[in-house]
Design an enzyme around this catalytic site. Structure first.
Site, PDB file in Angstrom:
ATOM      1  CG  ASN A 182      -0.359   0.062   2.531  1.00 47.85           C
ATOM      2  OD1 ASN A 182       0.745   0.586   2.704  1.00 47.85           O
ATOM      3  ND2 ASN A 182      -1.046  -0.465   3.536  1.00 47.85           N
ATOM      4  CB  ALA A 243      -9.645  -2.542   1.713  1.00 44.90           C
ATOM      5  N   GLY A 244      -7.129  -4.373   1.392  1.00 43.53           N
ATOM      6  CA  GLY A 244      -5.941  -4.751   0.626  1.00 43.53           C
ATOM      7  C   GLY A 244      -5.898  -6.235   0.312  1.00 43.53           C
ATOM      8  CG  ASP A 245      -5.419  -9.055   3.338  1.00 45.13           C
ATOM      9  OD1 ASP A 245      -4.266  -8.887   2.897  1.00 45.13           O
ATOM     10  OD2 ASP A 245      -5.686  -9.067   4.547  1.00 45.13           O
ATOM     11  NE  ARG A 278     -20.755  -6.459   1.192  1.00 53.79           N
ATOM     12  CZ  ARG A 278     -20.687  -7.326   0.202  1.00 53.79           C
ATOM     13  NH1 ARG A 278     -19.845  -8.352   0.290  1.00 53.79           N
ATOM     14  NH2 ARG A 278     -21.419  -7.185  -0.872  1.00 53.79           N
TER      15      ARG A 278
END
Length: 294
Positions: A182, A243-245, A278
């Site tokens: 990131n 989110a990154g995963d 979510r």
């Protein structure tokens, strides 16, 4: 169906939701608490499986109740857990505080993950049959390097998420095909704040880089090609924990299916945009029809 092996961590996420995160020495009152299966390795495995990949998990859980729940959650997601070891003692845990802006702070206690220091012959045999190997840095570095080198020997695409950020040894970089930091990890790895300059620096060590930029999308760079910036859909974030995963798991599937890079990045960004709306880590990850619809 693209085949994806994941060598990585499996944790139980202990998540507290608060109006704002406490400062040092401060106590705040939370509004909700959840236990959610997580760990960067398991998260990426679930994201890839829901996106349509055939996924196998290599790692370890403990002999406690969390371990049984983590294994069951992966199996329920359709992930092959034959090479997910069970070690005596506690499973890994991640202690997460999520504020009302969707931001988070995380403390990871490795537990059983610390026992994965090398590959077994069965682990390498599985990696050899995959199209892609997903790696992170929540396992001992010796295992991560062994996994990358095994994938490299067998011509398997190696995708590394350098988190938690740390100095990456040359032998790991030499066996990495695609690096996905990131924006903060990119700065830590290069000392350069500008994403384009950071990507150029990282390309000295690996052939392809994707720097995720949060709400600004992502930047793709490869040796001998012009960088590409892919925007993401603007959404209201509830919880950005995984989110990154989610992005990485979906991207591995898209690339494994042979999609053009720009299309693959846009599809993976859509998956991540769905996940941040979510709560939770693996529980927030979208299924393929949802990604296609968005």
């Amino acid at each position: 169906m693209t085949r994806i092996a994941v060598l990585g961590s499996t944790n139980m996420d202990l998540v507290a939701y608060v109006h704002r995160a406490p400062r040092r020495g401060e106590t705040v009152t939370g509004r909700e608490f959840r236990t959610v299966p997580g760990g960067k390795g398991a998260n990426q495995a679930v994201a890839a499986a829901r996106a349509g990949g055939k996924v196998s998990m290599i790692g370890a859980v403990g002999s406690d109740d969390f371990g049984a729940r983590l294994r069951a959650a992966l199996a329920d997601a359709g992930i092959d857990t034959a090479l997910l070891r069970t070690t005596d003692g506690r499973s890994g845990t991640a202690h997460i505080v999520v504020d009302d802006e969707g931001g988070n702070a995380i403390v990871v206690v490795p537990g059983a993950n610390a026992a994965v220091t090398s590959l077994t012959p069965e682990d390498e045999a599985l990696i050899a049959t995959a199209d892609s190997l997903l790696l992170q840095l929540e396992l001992p570095l010796s295992a991560v390097i062994a996994g990358a080198e095994a994938a490299h020997r067998h011509g398997v695409r190696t995708i590394l998420t350098p988190a938690p950020a740390q100095c990456l040894p040359p032998e790991l970089l030499a066996s990495t095909d695609l690096l996905i930091p990131n924006e903060h990890e990119a700065v830590e790895l290069t000392g350069v704040a500008d994403p384009h300059a950071a990507a150029a620096e990282l390309l000295r060590s690996v052939p392809e880089v994707v720097i995720t930029l949060g709400s600004a999308g992502c930047l793709y760079a490869a040796r001998g090609a012009q960088p590409v910036t892919v925007p993401t859909r603007r959404v209201r974030a509830v919880d950005t924990t995984a989110a990154g995963d989610t992005f990485t798991g979906a991207l591995a599937v898209a690339l494994g299916e042979g999609r053009p890079v720009a299309d693959a990045l846009a599809w993976a960004s859509s998956a991540a945009a769905l996940s941040v709306q979510r709560p939770g880590a693996s529980s927030s990850m979208p299924y393929r029809p949802e990604i296609d619809a968005l």
